[in-house]
Design a protein around this motif. Structure first.
Motif, mmCIF file in Angstrom:
data_model
loop_
_atom_site.group_PDB
_atom_site.id
_atom_site.type_symbol
_atom_site.label_atom_id
_atom_site.label_comp_id
_atom_site.label_asym_id
_atom_site.label_seq_id
_atom_site.Cartn_x
_atom_site.Cartn_y
_atom_site.Cartn_z
ATOM 1 N N TRP A 113 47.731 37.918 51.343
ATOM 2 C CA TRP A 113 47.801 39.286 51.871
ATOM 3 C C TRP A 113 48.815 40.167 51.158
ATOM 4 O O TRP A 113 48.488 41.250 50.663
ATOM 5 C CB TRP A 113 48.091 39.236 53.372
ATOM 6 C CG TRP A 113 48.284 40.589 53.989
ATOM 7 C CD1 TRP A 113 49.402 41.082 54.569
ATOM 8 C CD2 TRP A 113 47.303 41.630 54.073
ATOM 9 N NE1 TRP A 113 49.201 42.360 55.025
ATOM 10 C CE2 TRP A 113 47.914 42.726 54.726
ATOM 11 C CE3 TRP A 113 45.970 41.743 53.650
ATOM 12 C CZ2 TRP A 113 47.248 43.913 54.978
ATOM 13 C CZ3 TRP A 113 45.306 42.929 53.918
ATOM 14 C CH2 TRP A 113 45.938 43.995 54.559
ATOM 15 N N GLN A 120 41.478 41.956 47.490
ATOM 16 C CA GLN A 120 41.252 40.529 47.314
ATOM 17 C C GLN A 120 40.180 40.347 46.237
ATOM 18 O O GLN A 120 39.072 40.854 46.362
ATOM 19 C CB GLN A 120 40.801 39.899 48.633
ATOM 20 C CG GLN A 120 41.758 40.128 49.800
ATOM 21 C CD GLN A 120 43.070 39.378 49.655
ATOM 22 O OE1 GLN A 120 43.092 38.232 49.194
ATOM 23 N NE2 GLN A 120 44.160 40.020 50.040
ATOM 24 N N ASP A 145 42.857 36.530 52.349
ATOM 25 C CA ASP A 145 42.904 37.418 53.501
ATOM 26 C C ASP A 145 41.835 38.509 53.447
ATOM 27 O O ASP A 145 40.936 38.495 52.602
ATOM 28 C CB ASP A 145 44.314 38.008 53.651
ATOM 29 C CG ASP A 145 44.746 38.136 55.106
ATOM 30 O OD1 ASP A 145 44.220 39.034 55.786
ATOM 31 O OD2 ASP A 145 45.575 37.331 55.561
ATOM 32 N N TRP A 182 39.771 34.653 55.739
ATOM 33 C CA TRP A 182 40.018 35.514 56.895
ATOM 34 C C TRP A 182 38.679 35.974 57.469
ATOM 35 O O TRP A 182 37.775 36.388 56.722
ATOM 36 C CB TRP A 182 40.823 36.727 56.448
ATOM 37 C CG TRP A 182 41.143 37.733 57.507
ATOM 38 C CD1 TRP A 182 42.294 37.826 58.230
ATOM 39 C CD2 TRP A 182 40.311 38.820 57.955
ATOM 40 N NE1 TRP A 182 42.240 38.893 59.108
ATOM 41 C CE2 TRP A 182 41.027 39.510 58.956
ATOM 42 C CE3 TRP A 182 39.037 39.272 57.614
ATOM 43 C CZ2 TRP A 182 40.512 40.631 59.605
ATOM 44 C CZ3 TRP A 182 38.524 40.372 58.264
ATOM 45 C CH2 TRP A 182 39.248 41.041 59.243
ATOM 46 N N TYR A 347 53.271 44.691 54.411
ATOM 47 C CA TYR A 347 53.019 44.754 52.962
ATOM 48 C C TYR A 347 53.690 45.930 52.266
ATOM 49 O O TYR A 347 54.077 45.849 51.107
ATOM 50 C CB TYR A 347 51.518 44.747 52.663
ATOM 51 C CG TYR A 347 50.761 45.990 53.055
ATOM 52 C CD1 TYR A 347 50.728 47.094 52.227
ATOM 53 C CD2 TYR A 347 50.040 46.035 54.249
ATOM 54 C CE1 TYR A 347 50.008 48.233 52.571
ATOM 55 C CE2 TYR A 347 49.330 47.160 54.612
ATOM 56 C CZ TYR A 347 49.319 48.262 53.763
ATOM 57 O OH TYR A 347 48.609 49.391 54.121
ATOM 58 N N SER A 377 53.679 34.374 51.562
ATOM 59 C CA SER A 377 52.678 35.362 51.179
ATOM 60 C C SER A 377 53.177 36.121 49.953
ATOM 61 O O SER A 377 52.617 36.010 48.872
ATOM 62 C CB SER A 377 52.359 36.324 52.321
ATOM 63 O OG SER A 377 51.229 37.108 51.985
#
Length: 498
Positions: A113, A120, A145, A182, A347, A377
């Motif tokens: 993520w 992604q 993710d 995910w 993020y 992550s």
């Protein structure tokens, strides 16, 4: 009762427990983004339980509890927090005898993520995986993710971002990883999948029953699969089985499912289903897959589901919440737990290197090190200098040393339901430890006291009565509080000697 303290309800509020006067919450259609349980337990051995959602409030020396359906049961078992938990576990959420996939505990986990956010894609996922190995970290579970898929509900790899997903997964397997994807229970309304599922009646419907219910969630507005409908369950299961058969996917991160998404007047296949029942049904589905992760659950105590804490910010305040919230997860019957992502899952904090607090990432890794699961992550080698990267690796090495203890506690939890991470009050009752939130017990014999404040080089540690061995081998006499000087690459932990 005089000097009685209570825990329970919702994991999100773990850091403000034991409960104080003025606290109130209603668990009907409200899990606060994390695990919930219609349970309150006290350090005097008392238990409050209802099979249905409860609301409760604390007012001075009284707890007012109301159930949305079945009776409120009040009982006493023994005289400690541990007594109350063990009785509640045995009677209301007994251990299943199973636990999630071993690799979730045995190696650090890696979630794509923070590095990729909504981009992604095959090339960058492989770059991330290779970076893990090249920088000296052991491969484990890698979680791909959100936004790997064509659309919400179209559970296949996006052809524009994944040229050969089967080959990608084969490569990841060759590197030593297991691969999770995910997924969520939402379906985008402007899609062929939506039109097909609407005809089949697989969605929760509006109160009038004429259209699928549209729910606003963090990524938009979507229809919601009705997991009380066997047909919807079979369809969803077929999608996931297809990903396993076609590409070699190993498991799933099952996101959303929060009861507040269902707390809207609506009609389900099960006409009596409450918002909490929908959450429960979605989590029941995950039992099909030993390699799983959930963030939102209701009444799933004792079940072999990996339970992650709600997303934490990249800040010290949220770091301090990890220990009390993990401890509460255990008291609610969720021992297979993960303290979110190392450094936090926010993020935006990791885009500009100038906003990254390297010290926070090191201390976060140390908190994770002796918990049931450890999840990276943000790529440590991208954001840390050499000294701090070595400090993180040192935390991983500590985990390796204590992995046999962690795995034994996981296996025991599968049989007895007992928490892996335990509060001081749980292990050492009635010694004044009920409000300690900055240290924890790994089982009965390892006490862990991480640094949780920026710039802190000295911290106090409360050692219960007995003999305790420091990492350097020194034996300390318990029953008092010690002061320690702690370097950035050091984690304080102590082994109880008989």
């Amino acid at each position: 009762m005089p000097n009685e303290h209570w825990w329970g309800g919702v994991v999100w509020d773990g850091h403000i427990m034991p409960l104080k006067s003025g606290y109130t919450v209603n668990l009907y259609g409200n899990n606060k983004g994390n695990q919930a349980q219609p349970l309150l337990i006290s350090d005097m051995g008392r238990i409050i339980w209802s099979e249905d959602p409860i609301s409760y409030s604390i007012n001075e020396d009284k707890i007012l509890v109301t159930s949305s359906g079945s009776e409120v049961r009040i009982s006493t078992s023994g005289s400690t927090l541990k007594d109350a938990f063990l009785d509640a576990s045995q009677n209301y959420f007994p251990a299943s005898g199973k636990h999630p996939d071993n690799l979730l505990f045995e190696r650090p986990q890696y979630n794509t993520w923070i590095e990729l956010i909504y981009n992604q894609n095959q090339d960058d996922i492989l770059k991330y995986a290779n970076g893990i190995v090249e920088n000296g970290f052991d491969p484990g579970v890698i979680m791909i993710d959100d936004n790997w898929q064509e659309d919400y509900g179209k559970w296949d790899f996006h052809q524009g971002r994944f040229s050969n997903p089967k080959q990608m997964i084969q490569t990841l397997h060759g590197l030593g990883f297991k691969v999770m994807l995910w997924i969520c229970p939402f379906v985008s309304p402007d899609s062929d999948v939506y039109r097909d599922l609407e005809k089949k009646g697989f969605f929760i419907k509006t109160e009038k029953g004429d259209f699928p219910l549209m729910v606003r969630w963090w990524n938009g507005t979507s229809a919601v699969l009705d997991f009380t409908n066997p047909g919807a369950i079979d369809w969803f299961d077929g999608q996931l089985k297809n990903l396993q058969d076609k590409y070699g996917v190993d498991g799933y991160k099952l996101d959303a499912g929060d009861s507040y998404f269902y707390d809207i007047p609506s009609i389900s296949y099960d006409s009596l289903a409450t918002p909490n029942d929908q959450t429960y049904a979605f989590q029941q589905f995950g039992l099909k897959y030993p390699l799983n992760e959930y963030r939102a659950t209701w009444k799933m105590g004792g079940q072999p589901l990996a339970q992650r804490l709600h997303d934490k910010g990249h800040n010290w305040e949220d770091l301090s919440k990890l220990i009390p919230q993990i401890m509460l997860q255990g008291l609610l019957g969720y021992p297979f737990n993960c303290p979110d992502m190392i450094g936090g899952g926010e993020y935006g904090s990791f885009i500009d290197l100038k906003t990254i607090d390297q010290e926070l990432i090191v201390r976060s890794a140390q908190v994770h090190a002796l918990m049931p699961m450890m999840q990276f992550s943000v790529a440590p080698w991208r954001v840390l200098n050499e000294q701090n990267l070595e400090a993180v690796k040192k935390a991983v090495e500590i985990r390796k040393k204590y992995l046999p203890i962690i795995m034994q506690l996981v296996k025991t939890a599968a049989k007895t339901g007992e928490p892996v991470v335990r509060s001081m009050e749980y292990e050492f009752p009635h010694q004044g430890y009920y409000n300690i939130k900055d240290q924890f017990m790994l089982g009965s014999n390892v006490l862990v006291a991480p640094i949780l404040e920026k710039g802190m080089t000295k911290r106090l540690v409360t050692l219960p009565k007995g003999r305790w061995k420091t990492p350097s081998g020194k034996i300390l006499k318990g029953g008092k509080t010690y002061s320690f000087i702690v370097k950035l690459d050091e984690l304080l932990f102590f082994e109880r000697k008989q």
